[in-house]
Design an enzyme around this catalytic site. Structure first.
Site, mmCIF file in Angstrom:
data_model
loop_
_atom_site.group_PDB
_atom_site.id
_atom_site.type_symbol
_atom_site.label_atom_id
_atom_site.label_comp_id
_atom_site.label_asym_id
_atom_site.label_seq_id
_atom_site.Cartn_x
_atom_site.Cartn_y
_atom_site.Cartn_z
ATOM 1 N N ILE A 33 0.860 -1.066 0.027
ATOM 2 C CA ILE A 33 0.121 -0.057 0.100
ATOM 3 C C ILE A 33 0.919 1.445 0.050
ATOM 4 O O ILE A 33 0.376 2.380 -0.307
ATOM 5 C CB ILE A 33 -0.918 -0.081 1.238
ATOM 6 C CG1 ILE A 33 -2.271 0.845 1.021
ATOM 7 C CG2 ILE A 33 -0.218 0.363 2.572
ATOM 8 C CD1 ILE A 33 -3.340 0.782 1.985
ATOM 9 N N ASN A 90 11.400 -8.623 6.770
ATOM 10 C CA ASN A 90 11.814 -8.137 8.104
ATOM 11 C C ASN A 90 11.079 -9.078 9.239
ATOM 12 O O ASN A 90 10.185 -9.661 9.022
ATOM 13 C CB ASN A 90 10.971 -6.723 8.255
ATOM 14 C CG ASN A 90 11.566 -5.712 7.177
ATOM 15 O OD1 ASN A 90 12.604 -5.653 7.073
ATOM 16 N ND2 ASN A 90 10.839 -4.817 6.476
ATOM 17 N N GLU A 98 6.491 -4.831 11.059
ATOM 18 C CA GLU A 98 5.184 -3.978 11.510
ATOM 19 C C GLU A 98 4.149 -5.024 11.340
ATOM 20 O O GLU A 98 3.048 -4.859 12.373
ATOM 21 C CB GLU A 98 4.921 -2.857 10.343
ATOM 22 C CG GLU A 98 5.921 -1.718 10.701
ATOM 23 C CD GLU A 98 5.750 -0.636 9.589
ATOM 24 O OE1 GLU A 98 4.620 -0.714 8.860
ATOM 25 O OE2 GLU A 98 6.753 0.127 9.406
ATOM 26 N N HIS A 103 5.805 -12.528 5.493
ATOM 27 C CA HIS A 103 5.865 -11.698 4.186
ATOM 28 C C HIS A 103 6.991 -11.415 3.496
ATOM 29 O O HIS A 103 8.091 -11.118 4.395
ATOM 30 C CB HIS A 103 4.892 -10.527 4.289
ATOM 31 C CG HIS A 103 5.166 -9.472 5.010
ATOM 32 N ND1 HIS A 103 5.026 -9.548 6.576
ATOM 33 C CD2 HIS A 103 6.055 -8.283 4.968
ATOM 34 C CE1 HIS A 103 5.389 -8.373 7.249
ATOM 35 N NE2 HIS A 103 5.893 -7.803 5.978
ATOM 36 N N HIS A 105 9.123 -9.211 0.929
ATOM 37 C CA HIS A 105 8.867 -7.675 0.212
ATOM 38 C C HIS A 105 9.689 -8.162 -1.076
ATOM 39 O O HIS A 105 10.965 -8.506 -1.100
ATOM 40 C CB HIS A 105 9.387 -6.731 0.816
ATOM 41 C CG HIS A 105 8.779 -6.214 1.995
ATOM 42 N ND1 HIS A 105 8.090 -5.094 1.801
ATOM 43 C CD2 HIS A 105 8.887 -6.659 3.366
ATOM 44 C CE1 HIS A 105 7.715 -4.866 3.276
ATOM 45 N NE2 HIS A 105 8.310 -5.723 4.014
HETATM 46 P P1 AMP Z 1 7.119 -4.842 7.517
HETATM 47 O O1 AMP Z 1 7.474 -3.531 8.249
HETATM 48 O O2 AMP Z 1 8.045 -5.674 6.851
HETATM 49 O O3 AMP Z 1 6.138 -5.714 8.462
HETATM 50 O O4 AMP Z 1 6.117 -4.587 6.108
HETATM 51 C C1 AMP Z 1 4.637 -4.283 6.213
HETATM 52 C C2 AMP Z 1 4.192 -3.739 5.158
HETATM 53 O O5 AMP Z 1 3.009 -3.956 4.721
HETATM 54 C C3 AMP Z 1 4.499 -2.216 4.829
HETATM 55 O O6 AMP Z 1 5.482 -2.107 3.536
HETATM 56 C C4 AMP Z 1 3.316 -1.704 4.585
HETATM 57 O O7 AMP Z 1 3.341 -0.478 3.553
HETATM 58 C C5 AMP Z 1 2.432 -2.615 4.106
HETATM 59 N N1 AMP Z 1 1.060 -2.713 4.276
HETATM 60 C C6 AMP Z 1 0.147 -2.259 5.583
HETATM 61 N N2 AMP Z 1 -0.968 -2.545 5.473
HETATM 62 C C7 AMP Z 1 -1.078 -2.919 4.086
HETATM 63 C C8 AMP Z 1 -2.302 -3.034 3.102
HETATM 64 N N3 AMP Z 1 -3.690 -3.089 3.896
HETATM 65 N N4 AMP Z 1 -2.147 -3.378 2.022
HETATM 66 C C9 AMP Z 1 -0.988 -3.542 1.219
HETATM 67 N N5 AMP Z 1 0.454 -3.374 2.182
HETATM 68 C C10 AMP Z 1 0.057 -3.011 3.404
#
Ligand code: AMP
Length: 108
Positions: A33, A90, A98, A103, A105
């Site tokens: 997002i 991460n 987060e 997941h 990236h």
């Molecule tokens: P991390 O810090 O590796 O947990 O990354 C979480 C990622 O999820 C971040 O890059 C956010 O921009 C992404 N993210 C959070 N909410 C959503 C969503 N609803 N749809 C798509 N990506 C998201």
């Protein structure tokens, strides 16, 4: 402890929308997002795993194979393989994770 109400679990249950790019029995892939690169795709397993270590420790061989076959297909289909890209997982507090659902990236 896995939180079944984390945002990616809710995306898997179709409770909130995403921009999907690929889905099969093992994974869902969708656009981040808040993209940090021209192509920024998140690949997540359908199973409930906290991070890459949890996935490697507890996922079945079929889930692990399915996940990485999907990464190969998605990276090829989105021209990432040809140009080169980063794959980042991460993990945990010090890894800056987060969303507590494993997941990968893909950034290209
Ligand atoms: P991390 O810090 O590796 O947990 O990354 C979480 C990622 O999820 C971040 O890059 C956010 O921009 C992404 N993210 C959070 N909410 C959503 C969503 N609803 N749809 C798509 N990506 C998201």
């Amino acid at each position: 402890m896995y939180d079944p109400n984390n945002i990616f679990a809710r995306i898997l249950r179709k409770e909130i929308p995403c921009s999907p790019v690929y889905e099969d029995d093992y994974v869902l892939a969708f656009r981040d997002i808040a993209p940090k690169a021209p192509a920024h795709i998140l690949v997540i397993p359908k199973g409930a795993y906290l991070d890459i270590s949890d996935f490697g420790a507890r996922a079945s061989a079929a889930e692990i194979e399915g996940f990485f076959r999907a990464v190969a297909k998605i990276s090829a289909d989105h021209n990432l393989t040809q140009q080169g890209f980063r794959a980042i997982a991460n993990s945990g507090l010090h890894g800056g994770q987060e969303v507590p659902h494993f997941h990968l990236h893909l950034l290209g």
